[in-house]
Scaffold this active site. Structure first.
Site, PDB file in Angstrom:
ATOM      1  CG  HIS A 170     126.426  31.143  43.044  1.00 48.80           C
ATOM      2  ND1 HIS A 170     127.100  30.149  42.380  1.00 48.80           N
ATOM      3  CD2 HIS A 170     127.313  32.150  43.206  1.00 48.80           C
ATOM      4  CE1 HIS A 170     128.336  30.537  42.151  1.00 48.80           C
ATOM      5  NE2 HIS A 170     128.495  31.753  42.644  1.00 48.80           N
ATOM      6  CD  GLU A 183     122.595  27.648  41.333  1.00 42.41           C
ATOM      7  OE1 GLU A 183     122.764  28.885  41.505  1.00 42.41           O
ATOM      8  OE2 GLU A 183     123.298  26.980  40.566  1.00 42.41           O
ATOM      9  CB  CYS A 189     125.283  25.615  43.466  1.00 43.60           C
ATOM     10  SG  CYS A 189     125.421  27.418  43.601  1.00 43.60           S
TER      11      CYS A 189
END
Length: 148
Positions: free
Chosen positions: A55, A57, A88
């Site tokens: 992801h 992040e 995350c």
């Protein structure tokens, strides 16, 4: 420049990162050091790297930790175009990021107020400041456009 204006400036940078996601869901993230200087940026790389954990992040936090040569990012700010998921949010907590700014809410998997509120859970040893909904309409529009 006031905090709201800074958040919008940083979110525009995160939106630019999201726009470069290629075939992946357009989510962008930027990490700023305590002085407000950008130290890392990323977009989703799940498809690119065949990695379900890539992801925006996570990728940005990894890069920021390498740049800082420290796994603890106290005083750092993470700006992301979409509300972080539980994975995350866990990484944000473990990295001890001081501030999280996000754009669009994610009612299906969001872990910063939508479905769960991991970052403000009093049982955890670290709780960053959270600023939701920054340039929410622009962030949501980018995602809607991708999924059409």
């Amino acid at each position: 420049m006031n905090r709201g204006a800074r958040h919008e400036t940083w979110m525009r940078r995160a939106l630019a990162m999201a726009a470069g996601s290629g075939d992946d869901v357009p989510v962008g993230a930027v990490v700023l050091d305590p002085t407000g200087a950008e130290v890392a940026s990323a977009h989703n790389e799940r498809e690119l790297g065949v990695d379900p954990t890539a992801h925006a992040e996570i990728v940005a936090i990894r890069r920021a930790a390498l740049a800082a040569n420290d796994s603890h990012l106290d005083g750092y700010t993470l700006v992301v175009t979409l509300e972080p998921c539980t994975m995350c949010a866990g990484a944000i907590t473990l990295a001890r990021i001081g501030t999280v700014v996000f754009g669009a809410w994610e009612p299906k998997t969001g872990a910063v107020g939508s479905l769960w509120d991991v970052l403000r859970d009093r049982r955890l040893n670290h709780r960053p400041e959270v600023y939701p909904g920054v340039l929410e309409a622009e962030c949501a529009a980018l995602l809607r456009s991708f999924f059409r």
